[in-house]
Design a protein around this motif. Structure first.
Motif, mmCIF file in Angstrom:
data_model
loop_
_atom_site.group_PDB
_atom_site.id
_atom_site.type_symbol
_atom_site.label_atom_id
_atom_site.label_comp_id
_atom_site.label_asym_id
_atom_site.label_seq_id
_atom_site.Cartn_x
_atom_site.Cartn_y
_atom_site.Cartn_z
ATOM 1 N N VAL A 111 3.472 -7.211 -15.660
ATOM 2 C CA VAL A 111 2.210 -6.381 -15.793
ATOM 3 C C VAL A 111 1.700 -6.822 -17.252
ATOM 4 O O VAL A 111 2.277 -7.136 -17.969
ATOM 5 C CB VAL A 111 2.997 -4.706 -16.251
ATOM 6 N N ALA A 112 0.527 -6.827 -17.329
ATOM 7 C CA ALA A 112 -0.397 -7.158 -18.360
ATOM 8 C C ALA A 112 -1.303 -5.897 -19.048
ATOM 9 O O ALA A 112 -2.035 -5.448 -17.998
ATOM 10 C CB ALA A 112 -1.346 -8.510 -18.342
ATOM 11 N N LEU A 113 -1.451 -5.550 -20.230
ATOM 12 C CA LEU A 113 -2.181 -4.802 -20.641
ATOM 13 C C LEU A 113 -3.668 -5.144 -21.085
ATOM 14 O O LEU A 113 -3.125 -6.161 -22.018
ATOM 15 C CB LEU A 113 -1.552 -3.776 -21.644
ATOM 16 N N ALA A 130 0.711 -1.320 -0.020
ATOM 17 C CA ALA A 130 -0.216 0.089 -0.046
ATOM 18 C C ALA A 130 0.948 1.226 -0.059
ATOM 19 O O ALA A 130 0.496 2.227 -0.763
ATOM 20 C CB ALA A 130 -0.951 0.176 1.099
ATOM 21 N N ASP A 131 1.952 1.272 0.804
ATOM 22 C CA ASP A 131 2.847 2.303 0.962
ATOM 23 C C ASP A 131 3.395 2.876 -0.605
ATOM 24 O O ASP A 131 3.625 3.828 -0.990
ATOM 25 C CB ASP A 131 3.886 2.279 1.778
ATOM 26 N N CYS A 132 3.584 1.775 -1.286
ATOM 27 C CA CYS A 132 4.376 1.770 -2.880
ATOM 28 C C CYS A 132 3.220 2.557 -3.731
ATOM 29 O O CYS A 132 3.548 3.331 -4.306
ATOM 30 C CB CYS A 132 4.780 0.551 -3.129
ATOM 31 N N LEU A 133 2.073 1.755 -3.440
ATOM 32 C CA LEU A 133 0.994 2.350 -4.500
ATOM 33 C C LEU A 133 0.679 3.607 -4.117
ATOM 34 O O LEU A 133 0.196 4.532 -5.137
ATOM 35 C CB LEU A 133 -0.310 1.387 -4.099
ATOM 36 N N LYS A 134 0.699 4.522 -2.890
ATOM 37 C CA LYS A 134 0.274 5.772 -2.466
ATOM 38 C C LYS A 134 1.194 6.589 -3.374
ATOM 39 O O LYS A 134 0.700 7.712 -3.692
ATOM 40 C CB LYS A 134 0.344 6.054 -1.017
ATOM 41 N N SER A 183 6.139 -9.726 -4.430
ATOM 42 C CA SER A 183 6.109 -9.128 -5.649
ATOM 43 C C SER A 183 4.352 -9.140 -5.769
ATOM 44 O O SER A 183 3.651 -9.791 -5.210
ATOM 45 C CB SER A 183 6.558 -10.367 -6.833
ATOM 46 N N CYS A 184 4.051 -8.433 -6.919
ATOM 47 C CA CYS A 184 2.680 -8.063 -7.283
ATOM 48 C C CYS A 184 2.585 -8.346 -8.656
ATOM 49 O O CYS A 184 3.552 -8.134 -9.693
ATOM 50 C CB CYS A 184 2.125 -6.830 -6.799
ATOM 51 N N SER A 185 1.239 -8.930 -9.085
ATOM 52 C CA SER A 185 1.125 -9.096 -10.714
ATOM 53 C C SER A 185 0.039 -7.629 -10.829
ATOM 54 O O SER A 185 -0.850 -7.083 -9.928
ATOM 55 C CB SER A 185 0.374 -10.156 -10.715
ATOM 56 N N PHE A 186 0.042 -7.170 -12.006
ATOM 57 C CA PHE A 186 -0.819 -6.164 -12.264
ATOM 58 C C PHE A 186 -1.471 -6.101 -13.665
ATOM 59 O O PHE A 186 -0.963 -6.775 -14.540
ATOM 60 C CB PHE A 186 0.232 -4.815 -12.487
ATOM 61 N N GLY A 187 -2.601 -5.633 -13.618
ATOM 62 C CA GLY A 187 -3.375 -5.438 -14.904
ATOM 63 C C GLY A 187 -3.934 -4.246 -15.153
ATOM 64 O O GLY A 187 -4.179 -3.519 -14.066
ATOM 65 N N ARG A 233 4.383 1.755 -18.213
ATOM 66 C CA ARG A 233 5.336 2.163 -17.653
ATOM 67 C C ARG A 233 5.273 2.509 -16.198
ATOM 68 O O ARG A 233 5.766 2.129 -15.073
ATOM 69 C CB ARG A 233 6.152 3.451 -18.303
ATOM 70 N N ALA A 234 3.832 3.135 -15.646
ATOM 71 C CA ALA A 234 3.676 3.556 -14.429
ATOM 72 C C ALA A 234 3.416 2.140 -13.491
ATOM 73 O O ALA A 234 3.758 2.124 -12.391
ATOM 74 C CB ALA A 234 2.276 4.565 -14.259
ATOM 75 N N ALA A 235 2.578 1.391 -13.993
ATOM 76 C CA ALA A 235 2.450 0.102 -13.423
ATOM 77 C C ALA A 235 3.647 -0.870 -13.360
ATOM 78 O O ALA A 235 4.118 -1.458 -12.302
ATOM 79 C CB ALA A 235 1.574 -0.900 -14.354
ATOM 80 N N GLU A 236 4.793 -0.636 -14.298
ATOM 81 C CA GLU A 236 5.948 -1.315 -14.307
ATOM 82 C C GLU A 236 6.814 -0.721 -13.189
ATOM 83 O O GLU A 236 7.422 -1.638 -12.545
ATOM 84 C CB GLU A 236 6.519 -1.467 -15.655
ATOM 85 N N GLY A 237 6.649 0.561 -13.204
ATOM 86 C CA GLY A 237 7.518 1.212 -12.132
ATOM 87 C C GLY A 237 7.057 0.482 -10.585
ATOM 88 O O GLY A 237 7.972 0.404 -9.771
ATOM 89 N N LEU A 238 5.693 0.398 -10.338
ATOM 90 C CA LEU A 238 5.146 0.227 -9.115
ATOM 91 C C LEU A 238 5.558 -1.169 -8.862
ATOM 92 O O LEU A 238 5.770 -1.812 -7.740
ATOM 93 C CB LEU A 238 3.594 0.228 -9.273
ATOM 94 N N ARG A 239 5.648 -2.403 -9.894
ATOM 95 C CA ARG A 239 5.946 -3.688 -10.061
ATOM 96 C C ARG A 239 7.194 -3.758 -9.383
ATOM 97 O O ARG A 239 7.743 -4.407 -8.433
ATOM 98 C CB ARG A 239 5.692 -4.319 -11.433
#
Length: 313
Positions: free
Chosen positions: A280-282, A188-192, A244-248, A220-226
């Motif tokens: 990250v998947a688009l 959560a701290d990273c996502l903020k 680790s987290c996965s992103f959509g 790129r924004a999601a990849e930076g968070l990952r």
């Protein structure tokens, strides 16, 4: 407090402003009530509105000021006037005034009224925080996220990002729920640091809305968070837990339905899970179905099915 003073009488306006500024209140003064109301509507930092009026319009001005307040934005409204008959006093209160002070004004009484207003505002802000924030992470809770997301989606194109913590059940099972909570807070701290609107929708699952119109920038924004999350470690006595987290990611248009947009992002997240996690998947409409999945945390989907989503975590 941040106060607007409306008084057509320049001497009275200067007197009330001076009284307030002596005690450290920030004051913006207007002779015209409409100008004061317009400023009150545009500046959400303003939390008090004082109108000094010796005409019948005082109650109406209080009513207009009250319409600008809400649960999320408390505004103290005060009418300063010559002594009023009982019916006019009651009308002012019914029209939205919190207080009615009589001229000549008593500085000590005005200070006391403002102190009471500050206490009420602080309690309302605390209640708002409790009602809209997730207690563990400080992010928006589920209801507050959808409320804010709906208004943002209607205004302009946005990007929705869904993410959850990979193998979160194993973290809980192997290290206990206290470590699981630390993992949730770390993510959560990273996502903020990135999201315009960030919410914890349930368990280890989060959603973000970004004011981005380009798909490459969104990825790129999601990849930076990952990458940021992949650098996080939960330190234990004799070892550490890597996260680790996965992103959509899904691109939306102005007026996009928030539920549909999140379903697309959720479908992309599930594709990232199936492809190996920690990626990250688009969203691709030709390859990914935006249909609800079992146990999806998106609104309006069935919560009774079991299996697919949690097994993928």
């Amino acid at each position: 407090m941040h106060v607007i003073v409306v008084a057509a009488d320049q001497a009275l306006q200067a007197s009330i402003s001076s009284i307030l500024e002596t005690r450290g209140h920030d004051v913006i003064a207007f002779a015209d009530a409409n100008e004061g109301l317009d400023r009150l509507g545009r500046d959400r930092e303003l939390n008090a509105f004082i109108v000094a009026n010796d005409k019948d319009a005082g109650a109406e001005i209080c009513w207009e000021a009250r319409l600008l307040s809400s649960f999320e934005r408390p505004i103290y409204v005060c009418l300063v006037s010559p002594p009023l008959p009982s019916a006019a006093f009651i009308e002012a209160l019914d029209c939205g005034a919190d207080d009615v002070l009589q001229l000549p004004i008593s500085p000590d009484e005005l200070y006391a009224r403002l102190r009471a207003a500050e206490r009420l505002n602080q309690m309302q802000h605390k209640l708002l925080e409790m009602a809209t924030r997730d207690g563990l992470t400080g992010l928006y809770n589920r209801a507050a996220f959808f409320h804010r997301a709906a208004s943002l989606c209607g205004a302009r194109p946005v990007v929705a990002i869904m993410t959850d913590i990979d193998h979160f059940k194993a973290i809980n099972d192997n290290y206990g729920h206290a470590v699981g909570d630390r993992a949730i807070r770390a993510v959560a701290d990273c996502l903020k640091s990135q999201g315009d609107i960030v919410g914890r929708l349930g368990g280890e699952e989060f959603a973000l809305l970004l004011d981005i119109a380009d798909a490459t920038d969104a990825w790129r924004a999601a990849e930076g968070l990952r990458r940021m999350i992949a650098m996080q470690e939960i330190d234990l006595d004799r070892e550490s837990v890597r996260l680790s987290c996965s992103f959509g990611v899904a691109m939306g248009q102005a007026g996009e339905d928030i539920d549909e947009l999140l379903r697309m992002a959720d479908a992309a997240l599930y594709a990232a899970k199936r492809a190996g996690r920690n990626m990250v998947a688009l969203y691709d409409p030709e390859k990914m179905a935006a249909a609800p999945r079992p146990n999806s945390i998106i609104r309006g989907t069935s919560a009774s099915s079991t299996g697919a989503r949690r097994a993928a975590s």
